[in-house]
Scaffold this active site. Structure first.
Site, PDB file in Angstrom:
ATOM      1  N   CYS A 156      36.209 -11.167  33.843  1.00  0.00           N
ATOM      2  CA  CYS A 156      36.493 -10.039  32.961  1.00  0.00           C
ATOM      3  C   CYS A 156      36.938  -8.873  33.834  1.00  0.00           C
ATOM      4  CB  CYS A 156      35.273  -9.638  32.133  1.00  0.00           C
ATOM      5  SG  CYS A 156      35.623  -8.328  30.913  1.00  0.00           S
ATOM      6  N   SER A 157      37.930  -8.137  33.357  1.00  0.00           N
ATOM      7  CA  SER A 157      38.418  -7.008  34.140  1.00  0.00           C
ATOM      8  C   SER A 157      39.102  -6.005  33.230  1.00  0.00           C
ATOM      9  CB  SER A 157      39.398  -7.472  35.229  1.00  0.00           C
ATOM     10  OG  SER A 157      40.602  -7.927  34.640  1.00  0.00           O
ATOM     11  N   ALA A 158      39.303  -4.811  33.770  1.00  0.00           N
ATOM     12  CA  ALA A 158      40.151  -3.803  33.139  1.00  0.00           C
ATOM     13  C   ALA A 158      41.492  -3.853  33.852  1.00  0.00           C
ATOM     14  CB  ALA A 158      39.519  -2.419  33.260  1.00  0.00           C
TER      15      ALA A 158
END
Length: 377
Positions: free
Chosen positions: A87-89
């Site tokens: 998960c990342s921005a």
């Protein structure tokens, strides 16, 4: 650094780099990125804690960089660095560029695939306005719950609905959607038909597509009942695979433990062939399940590997001191032979650029091919 200072710095940096679409400065100012970033993050992939290093945390949040918020489906706990980001921005320039390409208007109904931190859904909420709506899906219950909490915090985004769901099924019951955007890389030939079926006629579906050999391009589809046609956008992106589509990474060391080794040479300059995104994409289309890796010395490729995790086939490619390459192949698939055939086809077809490929989706199948009239580059 205050929130206002950070937002202004980010907008100015994107504008200076030519990565700020028209009208997106005020949008980014209305939705500060920091409201959607956890206090503990990884950047390149150094762990950063807002509590102990707030200045560094703010610099990361308001720079044009991706921020990892989860490794290994949550099994790796901060500050340990895991094997695979899950998960990342995304980089703000990528976020803005994709939303601009999606062409969202007030009143639209939008489906987002991959909620992540919730930041993208918040931006979509602003774009569709009070008369529009956003449905955002994430398969990870914990990630979806955290995003929901951020999206409902005062003043909140009341036109966003966050669901925990396998996004490949879309969001039946909330359709039809005027726009669909995916922030996960979809395998070549396996774009979920539900995304097309749940689109309004003329609706747009924007998704990164990947093959096992490479991150693929960003495709913009136009839906027409249960079919769609797509064009390849010039914007380069790299997104995580869906959790159900992840495959083992190729070994970096030569491995020839699957039967006899076939040794040969080739006059095809294989290392630049794998290093160039356009030729590598042609190979990727022709070689399902194949992965690659390259070693560089002095900025130039000197050694490469091809590997098929499904059959255990493996190929090592090295320079032999001349213009020829030295090839060692093992396993049921002779991967170099397949790669050379695909490369020669790409060359004789006119070396189409990755943006020259067009796409079609029907209930009977999915196809991609270079568009007619593509010129050699």
């Amino acid at each position: 650094m205050s929130t206002e200072q950070g937002v202004r710095a980010l907008v100015a940096a994107l504008d200076s780099a030519g990565d700020l679409p028209a009208g997106f400065g005020p949008l980014l100012e209305r939705v500060p990125r920091e409201k959607f970033i956890p206090d503990r993050i990884w950047v390149d992939p150094v762990p950063i804690d807002r509590a102990t290093d707030p200045e560094r945390w703010h610099r990361a949040v308001y720079s044009d960089t991706s921020i990892v918020t989860q490794f290994d489906n949550g099994r790796t706990c901060w500050p340990e660095v895991g094997d695979r980001p899950t998960c990342s921005a995304s980089m703000p320039s990528v976020v803005a560029g994709m939303l601009d390409a999606l062409d969202v208007h007030p009143g639209h109904t939008v489906l987002e695939i991959g909620t992540g931190t919730g930041y993208n859904a918040a931006l979509l909420s602003e774009l569709v306005g009070p008369d529009g709506s956003v449905v955002t899906l994430d398969i990870d219950h914990g990630i979806a719950e955290q995003a929901r909490a951020r999206l409902t915090a005062d003043p909140g985004f009341p036109n966003v609905r966050t669901l925990t769901s396998d996004a490949t099924n879309g969001a039946s019951g909330h359709d039809p959607f005027d726009r669909t955007i995916s922030t996960m890389a979809v395998p070549l030939g396996r774009i979920p038909l539900a995304w097309i079926a749940q689109s309004a006629i003329g609706g747009l579906v924007l998704t990164p597509v990947r093959a096992d050999l490479t991150n693929g391009p960003l495709i913009l589809f136009t839906a027409d009942e249960n079919t769609a046609t797509g064009i390849t956008l010039p914007m380069g992106v790299a997104f995580m695979e869906s959790r159900t589509d992840r495959t083992p990474r190729p070994p970096r060391t030569p491995r020839h433990d699957h039967g006899p080794v076939d040794e040969t040479t080739s006059d095809v300059d294989s290392l630049p062939m794998l290093d160039d995104p356009s030729s590598r994409w042609a190979l990727a289309v022709a070689m399902p399940s194949c992965r690659y890796d390259i070693d560089y010395e002095g900025g130039k490729p000197v050694r490469a590997w091809l590997h098929d995790p499904l059959t255990g086939s493996h190929t090592t490619i090295t320079k032999d001191g001349t213009d020829r390459c030295y090839i060692r192949q093992s396993g049921p698939r002779h991967l170099w032979d397949e790669a050379e055939i695909a490369y020669r086809w790409w060359d004789t077809t006119g070396r189409p650029h990755i943006t020259d490929w067009q796409w079609t989706i029907t209930p009977e199948g999915q196809h991609t091919r270079p568009r007619s009239g593509a010129t050699k580059r």
